[in-house]
Scaffold this motif. Sequence first.
Motif, PDB file in Angstrom:
ATOM      1  N   PRO A 172      19.172  36.683  43.386  1.00 26.74           N
ATOM      2  CA  PRO A 172      19.749  35.372  43.055  1.00 26.74           C
ATOM      3  C   PRO A 172      20.985  35.480  42.171  1.00 26.74           C
ATOM      4  O   PRO A 172      21.933  34.709  42.324  1.00 26.74           O
ATOM      5  N   ALA A 173      20.974  36.442  41.231  1.00 29.99           N
ATOM      6  CA  ALA A 173      22.145  36.609  40.363  1.00 29.99           C
ATOM      7  C   ALA A 173      23.367  37.041  41.171  1.00 29.99           C
ATOM      8  O   ALA A 173      24.492  36.580  40.921  1.00 29.99           O
ATOM      9  N   GLU A 174      23.150  37.930  42.153  1.00 28.94           N
ATOM     10  CA  GLU A 174      24.264  38.364  43.001  1.00 28.94           C
ATOM     11  C   GLU A 174      24.751  37.221  43.889  1.00 28.94           C
ATOM     12  O   GLU A 174      25.959  37.067  44.119  1.00 28.94           O
ATOM     13  N   LEU A 175      23.809  36.414  44.380  1.00 25.97           N
ATOM     14  CA  LEU A 175      24.192  35.258  45.193  1.00 25.97           C
ATOM     15  C   LEU A 175      25.006  34.271  44.372  1.00 25.97           C
ATOM     16  O   LEU A 175      25.972  33.676  44.863  1.00 25.97           O
ATOM     17  N   ARG A 176      24.641  34.102  43.107  1.00 22.55           N
ATOM     18  CA  ARG A 176      25.401  33.221  42.218  1.00 22.55           C
ATOM     19  C   ARG A 176      26.837  33.726  42.067  1.00 22.55           C
ATOM     20  O   ARG A 176      27.789  32.935  42.082  1.00 22.55           O
ATOM     21  N   THR A 177      26.996  35.040  41.932  1.00 21.82           N
ATOM     22  CA  THR A 177      28.339  35.616  41.816  1.00 21.82           C
ATOM     23  C   THR A 177      29.146  35.388  43.082  1.00 21.82           C
ATOM     24  O   THR A 177      30.336  35.076  43.032  1.00 21.82           O
ATOM     25  N   LEU A 195      24.847  26.281  43.171  1.00 26.74           N
ATOM     26  CA  LEU A 195      24.401  26.885  41.921  1.00 26.74           C
ATOM     27  C   LEU A 195      23.254  26.099  41.311  1.00 26.74           C
ATOM     28  O   LEU A 195      22.324  26.680  40.733  1.00 26.74           O
ATOM     29  N   ASN A 196      23.289  24.781  41.436  1.00 24.76           N
ATOM     30  CA  ASN A 196      22.198  23.955  40.913  1.00 24.76           C
ATOM     31  C   ASN A 196      20.897  24.224  41.656  1.00 24.76           C
ATOM     32  O   ASN A 196      19.813  24.197  41.059  1.00 24.76           O
ATOM     33  N   LEU A 200      17.127  25.656  40.030  1.00 27.50           N
ATOM     34  CA  LEU A 200      15.867  24.918  40.078  1.00 27.50           C
ATOM     35  C   LEU A 200      14.682  25.777  39.652  1.00 27.50           C
ATOM     36  O   LEU A 200      13.735  25.279  39.058  1.00 27.50           O
ATOM     37  N   GLU A 201      14.720  27.065  39.979  1.00 31.77           N
ATOM     38  CA  GLU A 201      13.590  27.924  39.626  1.00 31.77           C
ATOM     39  C   GLU A 201      13.582  28.284  38.142  1.00 31.77           C
ATOM     40  O   GLU A 201      12.587  28.783  37.637  1.00 31.77           O
ATOM     41  N   GLN A 202      14.679  27.999  37.443  1.00 32.55           N
ATOM     42  CA  GLN A 202      14.740  28.301  36.012  1.00 32.55           C
ATOM     43  C   GLN A 202      14.323  27.106  35.156  1.00 32.55           C
ATOM     44  O   GLN A 202      14.184  27.233  33.947  1.00 32.55           O
TER      45      GLN A 202
END
Length: 429
Positions: A172-177, A195-196, A200-202
Amino acid sequence: MNELSLEVLFAILAVLLMLSAFFSSTETGMMSLNRYRLKHLRKKGHKGARRASRLLKRPDRLISLILIGNNLVNFVAASLFTVIVIRLWGEAASVVIGPIILTLVFLIFAEITPKTIAAYHPEKIAFPASSVLVPLLKILYPFVWFINTITNSLLKMIGIDTQNHSGETISPAELRTIVNDAGPHIPRRHQGMLLNILDLEQASVEDIMIPRNEIQGLDLADSDDALLEQLRSLEFTRIPIFQEDINNVVGTLHQRNVSRVIDENGNIVRKNLMEQIREPYFTPESTPLHTQLVNFQQQQRRMGIVVDEYGVVQGLVTLEDILEEIVGEFTSNMADQIKDIHPQSDGSFMINGTATIRDINKGLNWELSTLGPKTLNGLLLEKLESFPDASVGVQVERYKFEILEIKDNIATRVRAIRTDAKGQDEDDD
């Protein structure tokens, strides 16, 4: 080779130089391809993308093939250039001058330049080159297999298994980048929505719920006139129904059914009211938002009563609340999206104490901790350790708060401003 003229030797050397440049640029181009764009082009039927994808399924074979060709060309070129140097300057020059000149020529024309071009334009290099590499791999397959067998054995000895290649999976962090770096390819608003969704999972239901003290519902213990007045004044589509206490929720009433509980004389018929009430749907306060979104879909619900581990009602969450976490409000200023935050002319903000810490962070781009209290009022009470009078100042890390008004032990008006490390307003810098 001694019978060939210098012109022929130089021509052969030029061809070898171009072949070396081809292999060098192909290596960089193939390895620089964007895997996700490659998959997209492959699904669209792009022939070059399909060939490149087949080659990249086994990168060890691809690298072996390219290096076999490149090293073979370089060795032949080195031998040929040695002959040329001997003819021009003698055997002594072939020991010193030859290697220096050949190294410079190959670095410039067969390594740095072609690899730089391939790094900037990988598709223009890799896709045409794949039409050469595919048949070349079939021709040289015995050599590639032999070399790969040895190298893969050595790699296994140090714990690397080339058969388990999972380079296409991303976190997920790489997808965010990737979303952040999409630039003009994805509109900024769409980037924010994507990004929102990842956020959601956080977050949990507790972070976005309407607190229990703000829940507006019908108390069956009230008189008929009181219930009728509330039905006329409530603006919400779904209305919680409880008996005497909010912890005793008996169900929800949809506004479209209100006409069925009122007779022709404008009076409430309690029997009809109870028939129109739908059983309540409860959800734990720790439920992640992405899970709750799925639960709403599976249960065919749009509103849930949030309870803690003891079953005590803590608040209320709706499907619209979760969707707002994804799409936001239709306004350009995040601070304007939150009705509890009002910018002031001096750079400070007037905030309602019931505003959540998460909304404040999102609206003002602040970094207040969300691990403790969920609302600003809770944060201030935790710091003060008592119910304060008005006009009390509180410093929380880089943020300064001043309680201006208190009602029912809740801070209704708080002036807030962010300060730098020296305690001075950042806006003054």
